[in-house]
Design a protein around this motif. Sequence first.
Motif, PDB file in Angstrom:
ATOM      1  N   PRO A  26     -11.791 -70.172  15.457  1.00  0.00           N
ATOM      2  CA  PRO A  26     -10.874 -69.175  14.885  1.00  0.00           C
ATOM      3  C   PRO A  26     -11.214 -67.740  15.257  1.00  0.00           C
ATOM      4  O   PRO A  26     -10.333 -66.882  15.294  1.00  0.00           O
ATOM      5  CB  PRO A  26     -11.012 -69.393  13.378  1.00  0.00           C
ATOM      6  CG  PRO A  26     -11.439 -70.807  13.240  1.00  0.00           C
ATOM      7  CD  PRO A  26     -12.328 -71.077  14.431  1.00  0.00           C
ATOM      8  N   THR A  27     -12.472 -67.456  15.570  1.00  0.00           N
ATOM      9  CA  THR A  27     -12.862 -66.075  15.884  1.00  0.00           C
ATOM     10  C   THR A  27     -13.021 -65.818  17.382  1.00  0.00           C
ATOM     11  O   THR A  27     -13.304 -64.700  17.782  1.00  0.00           O
ATOM     12  CB  THR A  27     -14.184 -65.714  15.174  1.00  0.00           C
ATOM     13  OG1 THR A  27     -15.195 -66.636  15.596  1.00  0.00           O
ATOM     14  CG2 THR A  27     -14.009 -65.776  13.667  1.00  0.00           C
ATOM     15  N   SER A  28     -12.842 -66.855  18.215  1.00  0.00           N
ATOM     16  CA  SER A  28     -12.979 -66.648  19.663  1.00  0.00           C
ATOM     17  C   SER A  28     -11.688 -66.057  20.228  1.00  0.00           C
ATOM     18  O   SER A  28     -10.610 -66.238  19.666  1.00  0.00           O
ATOM     19  CB  SER A  28     -13.340 -67.954  20.364  1.00  0.00           C
ATOM     20  OG  SER A  28     -12.286 -68.874  20.254  1.00  0.00           O
TER      21      SER A  28
END
Length: 86
Positions: free
Chosen positions: A37-39
Motif C-alpha cells: 500500500p505504501t510503495s
Amino acid sequence: TGNAELRLAFAVPLDHAEASTVDGSLVLAGNDLRFTPTSPLLANARGRIDFDHRSFRVAQASARAFGQELAIAGGLAAGASGGPRF
C-alpha cells in the motif's frame, strides 16, 4: 490491475513430494502494479518475468513511476547470495 498471461508447469513426484518443482512465466501488457500500500505505483508495466522454484529473471521490462519511464532487468539466481539484483 489489467490482464496478464500466466504460464505454469508443476512437477510433483507422488513418492517424493519434497522434490516438487514449478516453472513459469508472467507476461505483463500495460498493467498497473503496486506491491504494498505504501510503495509507488508502477504504471503501464510491460515485460516478462520467468521463474522456477529456485530463481526469477526479468528482462527488457518497463514501467512508469514518479513521472519517468523505467527500464527494468535483473533477477535472483539459484544459490545467489545478497538477494535480488536489478
